[in-house]
Design an enzyme around this catalytic site. Structure first.
Site, PDB file in Angstrom:
ATOM      1  N   ASP A   1       0.858  -1.181   0.000  1.00 57.84           N
ATOM      2  CA  ASP A   1       0.000   0.000   0.000  1.00 57.84           C
ATOM      3  C   ASP A   1       0.896   1.234   0.000  1.00 57.84           C
ATOM      4  O   ASP A   1       2.071   1.165   0.376  1.00 57.84           O
ATOM      5  CB  ASP A   1      -0.857   0.036   1.281  1.00 57.84           C
ATOM      6  CG  ASP A   1      -1.974  -1.011   1.269  1.00 57.84           C
ATOM      7  OD1 ASP A   1      -2.295  -1.546   0.193  1.00 57.84           O
ATOM      8  OD2 ASP A   1      -2.522  -1.277   2.353  1.00 57.84           O
ATOM      9  N   MET A   2       0.325   2.380  -0.405  1.00 56.91           N
ATOM     10  CA  MET A   2       1.110   3.609  -0.341  1.00 56.91           C
ATOM     11  C   MET A   2       0.535   4.502   0.746  1.00 56.91           C
ATOM     12  O   MET A   2      -0.671   4.710   0.812  1.00 56.91           O
ATOM     13  CB  MET A   2       1.102   4.324  -1.694  1.00 56.91           C
ATOM     14  CG  MET A   2       2.109   5.437  -1.795  1.00 56.91           C
ATOM     15  SD  MET A   2       3.829   4.912  -1.447  1.00 56.91           S
ATOM     16  CE  MET A   2       4.334   4.232  -3.020  1.00 56.91           C
TER      17      MET A   2
ATOM     18  N   GLN B   1      -0.536   6.985  -6.278  1.00 56.43           N
ATOM     19  CA  GLN B   1      -1.688   7.858  -5.969  1.00 56.43           C
ATOM     20  C   GLN B   1      -1.756   9.009  -6.978  1.00 56.43           C
ATOM     21  O   GLN B   1      -0.784   9.755  -7.129  1.00 56.43           O
ATOM     22  CB  GLN B   1      -1.517   8.435  -4.561  1.00 56.43           C
ATOM     23  CG  GLN B   1      -1.465   7.377  -3.472  1.00 56.43           C
ATOM     24  CD  GLN B   1      -0.610   7.796  -2.288  1.00 56.43           C
ATOM     25  OE1 GLN B   1       0.416   8.446  -2.455  1.00 56.43           O
ATOM     26  NE2 GLN B   1      -1.018   7.416  -1.089  1.00 56.43           N
TER      27      GLN B   1
ATOM     28  N   ARG C   1      -1.167  -0.659  -8.573  1.00 53.39           N
ATOM     29  CA  ARG C   1      -2.567  -0.355  -8.236  1.00 53.39           C
ATOM     30  C   ARG C   1      -2.666   1.170  -8.255  1.00 53.39           C
ATOM     31  O   ARG C   1      -1.947   1.841  -7.517  1.00 53.39           O
ATOM     32  CB  ARG C   1      -2.932  -0.871  -6.853  1.00 53.39           C
ATOM     33  CG  ARG C   1      -4.311  -0.405  -6.391  1.00 53.39           C
ATOM     34  CD  ARG C   1      -4.483  -0.461  -4.893  1.00 53.39           C
ATOM     35  NE  ARG C   1      -4.490  -1.818  -4.402  1.00 53.39           N
ATOM     36  CZ  ARG C   1      -4.102  -2.157  -3.161  1.00 53.39           C
ATOM     37  NH1 ARG C   1      -3.671  -1.228  -2.326  1.00 53.39           N
ATOM     38  NH2 ARG C   1      -4.137  -3.401  -2.779  1.00 53.39           N
TER      39      ARG C   1
ATOM     40  N   LYS D   1      -6.634   7.182  -5.981  1.00 55.61           N
ATOM     41  CA  LYS D   1      -6.579   8.655  -5.934  1.00 55.61           C
ATOM     42  C   LYS D   1      -5.661   9.132  -4.812  1.00 55.61           C
ATOM     43  O   LYS D   1      -4.982  10.135  -4.946  1.00 55.61           O
ATOM     44  CB  LYS D   1      -7.986   9.225  -5.735  1.00 55.61           C
ATOM     45  CG  LYS D   1      -8.892   9.027  -6.942  1.00 55.61           C
ATOM     46  CD  LYS D   1     -10.203   9.812  -6.788  1.00 55.61           C
ATOM     47  CE  LYS D   1     -11.162   9.489  -7.915  1.00 55.61           C
ATOM     48  NZ  LYS D   1     -12.450  10.194  -7.787  1.00 55.61           N
ATOM     49  N   GLY D   2      -5.649   8.424  -3.691  1.00 53.47           N
ATOM     50  CA  GLY D   2      -4.840   8.854  -2.546  1.00 53.47           C
ATOM     51  C   GLY D   2      -5.742   9.233  -1.389  1.00 53.47           C
ATOM     52  O   GLY D   2      -6.658  10.042  -1.556  1.00 53.47           O
ATOM     53  N   ALA D   3      -5.486   8.633  -0.219  1.00 58.35           N
ATOM     54  CA  ALA D   3      -6.403   8.788   0.917  1.00 58.35           C
ATOM     55  C   ALA D   3      -5.862   9.752   1.978  1.00 58.35           C
ATOM     56  O   ALA D   3      -6.471   9.898   3.028  1.00 58.35           O
ATOM     57  CB  ALA D   3      -6.654   7.418   1.551  1.00 58.35           C
TER      58      ALA D   3
ATOM     59  N   THR E   1     -10.759   2.209  -7.842  1.00 62.12           N
ATOM     60  CA  THR E   1     -11.613   3.372  -7.613  1.00 62.12           C
ATOM     61  C   THR E   1     -13.067   2.919  -7.587  1.00 62.12           C
ATOM     62  O   THR E   1     -13.404   1.870  -8.151  1.00 62.12           O
ATOM     63  CB  THR E   1     -11.419   4.437  -8.719  1.00 62.12           C
ATOM     64  OG1 THR E   1     -12.259   5.563  -8.447  1.00 62.12           O
ATOM     65  CG2 THR E   1     -11.741   3.915 -10.112  1.00 62.12           C
ATOM     66  N   HIS E   2     -13.911   3.740  -6.937  1.00 63.83           N
ATOM     67  CA  HIS E   2     -15.361   3.504  -6.981  1.00 63.83           C
ATOM     68  C   HIS E   2     -16.023   4.572  -7.825  1.00 63.83           C
ATOM     69  O   HIS E   2     -17.239   4.700  -7.825  1.00 63.83           O
ATOM     70  CB  HIS E   2     -15.953   3.529  -5.572  1.00 63.83           C
ATOM     71  CG  HIS E   2     -15.133   2.804  -4.569  1.00 63.83           C
ATOM     72  ND1 HIS E   2     -14.132   3.405  -3.852  1.00 63.83           N
ATOM     73  CD2 HIS E   2     -15.136   1.504  -4.194  1.00 63.83           C
ATOM     74  CE1 HIS E   2     -13.547   2.517  -3.064  1.00 63.83           C
ATOM     75  NE2 HIS E   2     -14.136   1.357  -3.257  1.00 63.83           N
TER      76      HIS E   2
END
Ligand code: FDA
Length: 324
Positions: free
Chosen positions: A143-144, A172, A193, A196-198, A235-236
């Protein structure tokens, strides 16, 4: 004349920054984790606190035609003992997944593997997991996390990927650097993967408007699909998903050459629709006791979730008072 998007989104961004800020507060975490009121809402996004609780959820997804990647929750670990314990939890998870005929595919965070203690410690921990995953021909995704971890994550990813190609990483679209990161990862055949970036990143390193993040996502997604490196479109966002479908149909990119990825509990309707249309959809399934920061990022992504949580808490509290 329309209102500029960044102005319209300002209150939402403030709420997002607030929730992400709270995700780092250990005192709030302790309160939330102890409260029985948050449990039903957390259960929407987290498959359980233990492996035994998570396995039926993963099996149900498999039976519904979805693929999975499992995240054993935890991050920002600051002792070698805690990092080693996290490794052990991953090893037990990979063993259980492969014994039960489930996808031996896991996602992990390098700050959970001891990145704050030292790069060598972290790399050694990660390699213990990679070695076990290799034995069952599985997959590991790094994960990033926030931008201060990007360089170190990519360096350790590169070393792990050189030893076992089924180690992928996350990029991201919010980060300005991502275009060159994508080129460098494609050049070594790495699997990305794209999300967008959280995290709440400063304007010096990140795009701060939704429109700019989405536009960068569309650009990077197209590059990845054309490069044929089995990207994961995570993405959703229905517009970006429609764009991915449009690109792949136009360029005759087969459905076996990329996959969609979504989070456990988010847009289940869309997950189903894509599977029914013959696309591969992988669900990111988190489990574990350390769900608080993960959960807060999910709230931050959709401020309406806060209202949803408050309503659930009020309902629960009314039920409790009636039961007195
Ligand atoms: P966007 O935020 O625009 O949401 C589009 C629509 O999806 C919303 O309108 C809503 O309907 C729905 N939605 C999105 N989030 C929701 C939520 N929390 N609750 C309810 N509905 C929601 N980030 C990161 O920084 N590092 C990482 O390693 C990863 N890994 C990762 C794996 C996978 C499989 C996914 C899908 C996502 C991530 N992310 C991530 C998170 C990602 O960066 C991003 O924050 C979320 O996916 C939300 O962005 P969307 O692309 O869905 O778009």
């Amino acid at each position: 004349m329309g209102i500029p998007q960044n102005v319209r989104l300002a209150p939402q961004r403030t709420m997002r920054s607030l929730l992400i800020g709270l995700s780092h507060r250990r005192s709030v975490a302790r309160l939330a984790v102890r409260s029985p009121l948050t449990r039903p809402v957390v259960a929407r996004f987290v498959a359980g606190e233990t492996l035994a609780e998570a396995l039926p959820a993963i099996t149900a997804l498999k039976n519904a035609g979805l693929r999975t990647t499992v995240d054993v929750l935890g991050e920002s670990v600051d002792s070698a003992e805690l990092a080693a314990a996290a490794v052990d939890r991953y090893l037990a998870t990979v063993a259980a997944l492969s014994e039960q005929g489930l996808d031996p595919n896991v996602s992990l965070k390098l700050t959970q593997m001891g990145l704050a203690i030292g790069r060598d410690v972290c790399e050694a921990n990660v390699m213990r997991i990679v070695d076990v995953v290799r034995r069952v021909s599985g997959f590991v995704r790094f994960d990033m996390e926030d931008h201060t971890q990007t360089d170190a994550t990519l360096k350790i990813w590169r070393a792990a990927h050189d030893s076992y190609p089924n180690v992928g990483v996350v990029v991201q679209s919010a980060l300005r650097r991502s275009s060159s990161d994508v080129d460098a990862i494609i050049a070594v055949g790495g699997r990305i993967r794209l999300c967008k970036g959280a995290y709440d990143e400063p304007g010096s390193v990140a795009y701060r408007t939704r429109a700019a993040v989405d536009a960068n996502y569309a650009r990077l997604m197209e590059r990845l699909l054309l490069a044929d490196v089995y990207p994961a479109v995570a993405t959703h966002d229905p517009r970006l998903i429609a764009k991915a479908i449009e690109i792949t149909e136009r360029e005759r990119i087969g459905r076996d050459r990329f996959e969609f990825q979504m989070l456990y509990g988010v847009r289940r309707d869309l997950q189903r629709t894509l599977v029914d249309r013959g696309y591969t959809v992988r669900i990111y399934v988190p489990y574990g006791q350390e769900w608080y920061p993960y959960f807060m990022r999910r709230l931050a992504e959709r401020p309406a979730n806060v209202g949803f949580m408050l309503r659930a808490i009020v309902k629960e509290e009314r039920r409790r008072l009636r039961g007195r």
